[in-house]
Design an enzyme around this catalytic site. Structure first.
Site, PDB file in Angstrom:
ATOM      1  CB  CYS A 146       0.697  30.105  34.222  1.00  0.00           C
ATOM      2  SG  CYS A 146       1.564  30.472  35.775  1.00  0.00           S
TER       3      CYS A 146
ATOM      4  CG  HIS B 145       3.010  26.281  35.779  1.00  0.00           C
ATOM      5  ND1 HIS B 145       2.921  27.391  34.962  1.00  0.00           N
ATOM      6  CD2 HIS B 145       2.491  25.240  35.071  1.00  0.00           C
ATOM      7  CE1 HIS B 145       2.375  27.030  33.803  1.00  0.00           C
ATOM      8  NE2 HIS B 145       2.102  25.749  33.850  1.00  0.00           N
TER       9      HIS B 145
END
Length: 497
Positions: free
Chosen positions: A121, A447
């Site tokens: 990510c 994230h």
């Protein structure tokens, strides 16, 4: 035989002289001329026996004489609004499409996402932010990227050219795709060139990485390979230091690709963090020098790093073999949509920015005044002011030409009084175009997500393969202060005049 009857339509009442020798359409036509309601929409209530006023019914059979004698009124119904027409083509709902067509339909308004290939990510968010720079895409397509700029000491000598070409190809794939793109080739080259992104954790799974390290690695490689990209993102800082004991001074000009915002307990806004980061203290030959950095050249695109991660050393109560850990600063720090870099520039660069800033502010004031006075007289006044400004500029051109020994007629038509093409003078103002955020309490976990501004000023959140529409309020909420996504890297586009 004509009779006078009363007709009530909504709040309006009409006295209508009706020839009873006619038919229903004749009366409808009269009412249309009075109300504007088309004849086919007119309905009259109160006729003899509850009859409907059809087009061909004889008016003599409608009891109009009796209604007129009793001075009763007919009730008219009907609307002047246009009738909503049925769609010419059958409406197809996204939910009814096959699965692959559903994804393509939802991607129609913005570019696709990127598939997560195992804790990637950080890379996906970085690519989406860089893709938001149209000049970068154009330069990569136009450049041969064969300069051999990667130094021999790099982990994979010459690999920078391959990475630049892979970036170009990935951008083109994103542009032409209607579904999520899988960046296998780009990721492989990135890990080959920078082995730290190939680290494996427990269970043989690739480890999460710092998006800023990925951002800097990619961007600096592209800048080495393609000089035009260096001009796009590189800014120059002038460092001025002084030794308070000896009075000795030192100056140095350095090139940077990230403008840092240091976060302390007293920093609540982006500019406050800039001031902290620009303060400098260094040691030369055992002597302490203190001073500051100032911007002496601004780039077309400014990358801002909010320094949220730091290395936390082990405390007194930690085990003796503790090595410390990378910690995150969760403090809320607001950032503006319109950023002004003027106060962080050198005095010389401020002087270079002043004429363009004055012209920008003057133009904005004129535009605001025109909006507030949106009437013909105000428009005429604005046009007169523009004409006067143009006349003044022409006089300045003539003076400049006379001083330089040239005639005013030899000046190019697309050059203003400063001798620079319009739209190329930097103002020091920047507009927010992309935000890379991190959610979590450690750089080695959590994230990363990209938030990108679209051409219509709407925003899109790129959560790996999934793009989601967002509003400006959602972007401004990324200031931090909790476990929600918070701004880590910001990308600003320069405003020129």
């Amino acid at each position: 035989m004509p009779v006078n009857i009363g007709v009530k339509w909504g709040k309006n009442s009409y006295d209508v002289e009706v020839d009873t020798s006619g038919v229903g359409l004749d009366l409808k036509t009269q009412l249309f001329s009075l109300t504007g309601v088309p004849p086919e929409r007119i309905k009259l209530m109160g006729l003899k026996g509850g009859k409907q006023l059809t087009d061909d019914i004889p008016l003599a059979d409608c009891g109009l004489e009796d209604i007129a004698a009793k001075k009763k009124k007919l009730m008219m119904m009907g609307s002047t609004a246009e009738v909503i027409k049925a769609p010419e083509k059958e409406i197809t709902f996204v939910e009814d499409l096959p699965e692959e067509e559903q994804e393509a339909a939802t991607m129609a308004n913005f570019s696709p996402g990127l598939t997560n290939l195992g804790n990637t990510c950080y890379m996906n968010a970085t690519i989406q932010c860089l893709y938001a720079v149209p000049e970068l895409r154009s330069i990569l397509n136009d450049a041969s990227a064969a300069g051999g700029g990667t130094p021999a000491s790099a982990p994979a000598p010459g690999g920078g050219t391959a990475l630049a070409n892979a970036t170009r190809d990935l951008f083109n794939e994103i542009k032409n795709s209607n579904a999520a793109v899988t960046p296998f080739r780009f990721l492989a080259l990135l890990r080959q060139l920078f082995p730290q992104f190939a680290q494996v954790g427990q269970g043989g799974v690739y480890s999460q990485q710092d998006a800023e390290e990925c951002w800097s690695s990619i961007l600096q490689t592209l800048c080495r390979e393609v000089p035009a990209i260096d001009k796009l993102f590189g800014l120059r800082l002038k460092m001025s230091l002084k030794n308070e004991l000896t009075g000795e001074t030192r100056e140095e000009v350095k090139r940077e690709y990230n403008f840092k915002c240091n976060i302390t307990i007293n920093v609540n806004h982006l500019s406050e963090g800039f001031r902290v980061a620009l303060d400098e203290e260094r040691e030369y030959g055992g002597e302490i020098f203190k001073g500051h950095n100032r911007v002496c050249e601004l780039p077309p695109w400014l990358n801002v790093q909010m320094v949220r991660f730091f290395w936390k050393m082990p405390g007194a109560n930690d085990p003796a073999d503790a090595t410390g850990q990378k910690a995150k600063i969760l403090r809320a720090v607001t950032f503006p949509v319109l950023l002004d870099m003027y106060e962080h520039c050198t005095d010389e660069y401020k002087a270079a920015l002043d004429p363009a800033r004055a012209a920008k502010i003057k133009k904005e004031e004129a535009d605001a005044e025109a909006r507030l006075r949106a009437d013909p007289r105000a428009r005429l006044a604005a046009e007169a002011a523009d004409a006067a400004a143009r006349e003044l500029e022409e006089k300045e051109k003539e003076k400049a030409a006379a001083a330089g020994g040239e005639s005013g007629g030899e000046l190019a038509m697309d050059v203003d009084s400063s001798g620079i093409e319009p739209g190329t003078r930097p103002t020091g103002f920047y507009e927010l175009h992309a935000v890379l955020t991190h959610k979590g309490r450690s750089a080695d976990s959590g994230h990363y997500v990209a938030w990108v501004r679209n051409k219509d000023d709407s925003w899109t959140e790129f959560d790996d393969h999934q793009p989601n529409p967002k509003k400006l309020d959602d972007i401004l909420a990324l200031k931090g202060g909790g476990d929600h996504h918070m701004g880590y890297l910001l990308m600003y586009k320069a405003q020129y005049i």
